[in-house]
Design an enzyme around this catalytic site. Sequence first.
Site, mmCIF file in Angstrom:
data_model
loop_
_atom_site.group_PDB
_atom_site.id
_atom_site.type_symbol
_atom_site.label_atom_id
_atom_site.label_comp_id
_atom_site.label_asym_id
_atom_site.label_seq_id
_atom_site.Cartn_x
_atom_site.Cartn_y
_atom_site.Cartn_z
ATOM 1 N N ASP A 28 0.763 -1.320 0.185
ATOM 2 C CA ASP A 28 0.125 0.079 -0.111
ATOM 3 C C ASP A 28 1.094 1.367 -0.127
ATOM 4 O O ASP A 28 1.887 1.534 0.723
ATOM 5 C CB ASP A 28 -0.638 -0.326 1.084
ATOM 6 N N HIS A 45 2.313 3.394 -9.172
ATOM 7 C CA HIS A 45 1.815 1.956 -9.756
ATOM 8 C C HIS A 45 3.129 1.256 -10.419
ATOM 9 O O HIS A 45 3.075 0.768 -9.741
ATOM 10 C CB HIS A 45 0.589 2.171 -10.594
ATOM 11 N N ARG A 79 -12.444 2.203 -7.641
ATOM 12 C CA ARG A 79 -11.219 3.508 -7.951
ATOM 13 C C ARG A 79 -11.948 3.914 -9.385
ATOM 14 O O ARG A 79 -12.829 3.325 -9.982
ATOM 15 C CB ARG A 79 -10.502 3.233 -8.197
ATOM 16 N N LEU A 139 10.394 -20.721 -5.001
ATOM 17 C CA LEU A 139 10.125 -19.609 -4.505
ATOM 18 C C LEU A 139 8.193 -19.455 -5.303
ATOM 19 O O LEU A 139 8.723 -19.603 -6.441
ATOM 20 C CB LEU A 139 10.281 -17.585 -4.573
ATOM 21 N N GLU A 215 1.898 -13.066 12.368
ATOM 22 C CA GLU A 215 2.113 -12.603 12.973
ATOM 23 C C GLU A 215 1.739 -10.763 11.578
ATOM 24 O O GLU A 215 2.432 -10.635 10.862
ATOM 25 C CB GLU A 215 3.817 -12.393 13.187
HETATM 26 C C1 IPE Z 1 -5.276 -2.643 0.021
HETATM 27 O O1 IPE Z 1 -5.240 -1.686 -0.477
HETATM 28 C C2 IPE Z 1 -5.460 -3.679 -1.509
HETATM 29 C C3 IPE Z 1 -3.710 -3.710 -2.294
HETATM 30 C C4 IPE Z 1 -3.317 -3.009 -1.291
HETATM 31 C C5 IPE Z 1 -4.573 -3.926 -3.683
HETATM 32 P P1 IPE Z 1 -6.257 -0.913 -0.418
HETATM 33 O O2 IPE Z 1 -5.639 1.178 -0.828
HETATM 34 O O3 IPE Z 1 -6.998 -0.457 -1.529
HETATM 35 O O4 IPE Z 1 -6.841 -0.753 1.010
HETATM 36 P P2 IPE Z 1 -7.565 0.379 1.979
HETATM 37 O O5 IPE Z 1 -9.262 0.840 0.798
HETATM 38 O O6 IPE Z 1 -7.687 1.681 1.981
HETATM 39 O O7 IPE Z 1 -8.422 0.023 2.890
HETATM 40 C C1 IPE Z 2 -1.727 -0.130 -3.172
HETATM 41 O O1 IPE Z 2 -1.294 1.629 -3.641
HETATM 42 C C2 IPE Z 2 -1.947 -0.166 -5.101
HETATM 43 C C3 IPE Z 2 -3.145 -0.750 -5.316
HETATM 44 C C4 IPE Z 2 -4.153 -0.948 -3.875
HETATM 45 C C5 IPE Z 2 -4.066 -1.373 -6.587
HETATM 46 P P1 IPE Z 2 -2.411 2.508 -3.271
HETATM 47 O O2 IPE Z 2 -3.262 3.654 -5.070
HETATM 48 O O3 IPE Z 2 -3.667 2.428 -2.277
HETATM 49 O O4 IPE Z 2 -1.920 3.655 -2.646
HETATM 50 P P2 IPE Z 2 -2.415 4.677 -1.589
HETATM 51 O O5 IPE Z 2 -3.007 4.162 -0.603
HETATM 52 O O6 IPE Z 2 -3.660 5.889 -2.414
HETATM 53 O O7 IPE Z 2 -1.289 6.022 -1.199
HETATM 54 MG MG MG Z 3 -4.461 2.317 -0.705
#
Ligand code: IPE
Ligand code: IPE
Ligand code: MG
Length: 269
Positions: A28, A45, A79, A139, A215
């Site tokens: 994330d 990304h 999104r 892996l 964990e």
């Molecule tokens: C969780 O991240 C999903 C992925 C990393 C693919 P999100 O950014 O979508 O999670 P929320 O919405 O903040 O909980």
């Molecule tokens: C995680 O990064 C990737 C996906 C969920 C695809 P985010 O896109 O959720 O990044 P933030 O949380 O908006 O910074």
């Molecule tokens: Mg996110």
Amino acid sequence: MTGTSSPPSTIMVPETGPIPKHIAIIMDGNGRWAKKRLLPRVAGHKRGVDAVRACVRACVERDVKFLTLFAFSSENWRRPAEEVSLLMKLFLNVLESDVEKLHRQNIRLKIIGDISAFNEQLQLLISQAQDITAGNTGLTLTIAANYGGRWDILDAMRKTLIQHPELTTHPELLKEELVSKNLSMAYAPEPDLFIRTGGEQRISNFVLWQLAYTELYFTDKFWPDFGGLGLADAIASYQNRERRFGRTSEQVQNHETFPSFLTGSTKQC
Ligand code: IPE
Ligand code: IPE
Ligand code: MG
């Protein structure tokens, strides 16, 4: 051979060591990484893909057997359409560019999630990538795409009911093992270490069933900044945990394990 499933941690205390066998990561913070640099989210990304490569390398070097990465959740369809479509394109490009490299490194690639929602080209690439790498013994890299932990549990329950029609009239015969062997990651042991980057402290519908005794490790680092060093910090934190699985600390230190007939919730004293 990799891929033999082990009994659930609630049925039998698993063997553990200093290196987690299975690491599951919510990658994330890509969007915020980009925003901080005044870049479009998609730039985050793209850097996230480089971070995936670094993390895979670090896992191979440390002899981690299973790495599971959350790439797209069943809720990420919410999104903006443009971001969703860019993420799909990125996934497709990475499959095209990296599968041969993964194969040469003896990595087995698995995709979990409801891939029927993806376009035909992506579905085909996913199935080819899994076929090409199916016999690899290094892996196991699992990518969770259009994945949701609740979807997984429901899907496993449906499969269990089809395999055991007697359960509808004898629900008391429903056992954890019947369900867990139908989960989409039944080929892997339960994660030893869960990592979430990006500062949020939540599970966001990732592998819910198998995280029962995992964990948990949270870091403020955004995913593109995590890399091999971030992984080393997470493993160092893991090595300071005492995994008790319901036992006392003294029992853990005496290496007491229990046969399955002594575990579970129905025991009476
Ligand atoms: C969780 O991240 C999903 C992925 C990393 C693919 P999100 O950014 O979508 O999670 P929320 O919405 O903040 O909980
Ligand atoms: C995680 O990064 C990737 C996906 C969920 C695809 P985010 O896109 O959720 O990044 P933030 O949380 O908006 O910074
Ligand atoms: Mg996110």
